[in-house]
Design an enzyme around this catalytic site. Structure first.
Site, PDB file in Angstrom:
ATOM      1  N   CYS A  79       0.839  -1.197   0.000  1.00 17.33           N
ATOM      2  CA  CYS A  79       0.000   0.000   0.000  1.00 17.33           C
ATOM      3  C   CYS A  79       0.877   1.252   0.000  1.00 17.33           C
ATOM      4  O   CYS A  79       1.528   1.554   1.012  1.00 17.33           O
ATOM      5  CB  CYS A  79      -0.924  -0.023   1.216  1.00 17.33           C
ATOM      6  N   CYS A  82       0.065   3.935   2.606  1.00 18.93           N
ATOM      7  CA  CYS A  82       0.460   3.484   3.944  1.00 18.93           C
ATOM      8  C   CYS A  82       1.899   3.877   4.257  1.00 18.93           C
ATOM      9  O   CYS A  82       2.243   4.163   5.410  1.00 18.93           O
ATOM     10  CB  CYS A  82       0.322   1.965   4.066  1.00 18.93           C
TER      11      CYS A  82
END
Length: 323
Positions: A79, A82
């Site tokens: 991600c 993230c």
């Protein structure tokens, strides 16, 4: 304008229907047990950021939340947002000095926790206060908005549940006792300057600062979100809302009038109205006008965030009128 999904109203609503007195009693019991077992001393800065899995969730999060708010960062290695949000939350956990603990959950390794929290996309951030799960926000967000959310969370924990956090002992480290380093990203100073400019209504300065970050790091999620917000606020700063609304009502097929009205809709929190207005304008227009409205709609998607279900619904509606 409320930042995307960052309102803490849900915290107050949820807390109101819970037994606040019972939660406070649990917090007092947990502190008494900690003192009885010799755990009343300070914790190390490193212990403010912990990796949590399904096996340790009850002890590391639920039980700990009786003493201090626990912020949960659901993330994954693949991600990209993230990778921007995670280090920021880690740095804030150390900076807040025990007012909250950050628990990091790898969703790939902990699918059950992801399902239990009903997570549809990551990064997703929740908090647990006195055993109660509270959604905070989804997706990356500017540091200034995250700070506001954390401040409100801490206030709720203190006022409703008597949670005062944990005492941090800088000398209580592991190994040689060296204090934990505070993670810092390469663009933290520029992003903070941009956020301060935005807070001071210096929209030109904020736009330029975010563009400076993106010139070096085009995928920086925080800068992309901040730029979209700064540009939106700059557009609406000097317009007359009454004139804009009147023009939009009189000229439903005028792209400029509808784009101005959509900006006002979004700033006022009427997200679906803003999206619906521009989707309908795309349907009514052709050529360069249609493309200009489509681009403005995509810019407003950036303000709200791609993970928001309202964005997903609007993307589907846009696709129907384009194809």
């Amino acid at each position: 304008m409320q930042p995307r999904n960052m309102s803490m109203s849900g915290v107050v609503d949820l807390a109101a229907v819970k037994a606040a007195g019972e939660a406070k009693a649990k917090a007092e019991q947990a502190r008494a047990e900690s003192a009885r077992t010799g755990g009343g001393g300070g914790v190390s800065p490193a212990s403010l950021v912990i990796d949590v899995d399904e096996a340790g969730f009850e002890s590391d999060v639920l039980q700990r939340s009786a003493e201090v708010p626990v912020v949960i960062d659901f993330w994954a290695e693949w991600c990209e947002p993230c990778k921007q949000l995670g280090p920021l939350l880690e740095r804030l956990a150390v900076e807040y000095n025990g007012r909250f603990v950050l628990a990091k959950v790898d969703v790939d390794a902990n699918q059950m926790l992801m399902q239990q929290f009903g997570i549809q996309g990551i990064p997703a951030v929740f908090a647990v206060v006195a055993g109660q799960a509270l959604p905070l926000f989804q997706g990356a967000a500017p540091e200034s908005q995250i700070r506001q959310t954390l401040d409100q969370l801490i206030q709720v924990g203190e006022e409703r549940f008597g949670l005062t956090g944990v005492v941090v002992d800088a000398d209580a480290g592991e190994g040689d006792g060296a204090p934990a380093e505070v993670p810092a990203g390469p663009y933290d100073a520029l992003l903070e300057a941009a956020a301060q400019a935005l807070d001071a209504s210096d929209f030109d300065g904020a736009v330029q600062a975010y563009r400076n970050v993106l010139s070096e790091d085009p995928l920086n999620t925080e800068a992309k979100l901040g730029l979209a917000q700064a540009e939106l606020l700059r557009r609406v700063a000097d317009i007359d809302p009454q004139k804009v609304r009147a023009a939009a009502a009189e000229k439903p097929a005028d792209p400029a009038a509808q784009m101005d009205a959509a900006d006002l809709d979004l700033v006022g929190g009427h997200v679906e109205d803003a999206f619906g207005r521009l989707v309908e304008t795309v349907r009514r227009t052709f050529g360069d006008d249609r493309d200009a409205v489509r681009v403005r709609l995509l810019e407003l998607f950036e303000v709200i965030g791609p993970e928001d279900p309202r964005v997903a619904a609007a993307r589907t509606a846009l696709a129907r009128v384009l194809f």
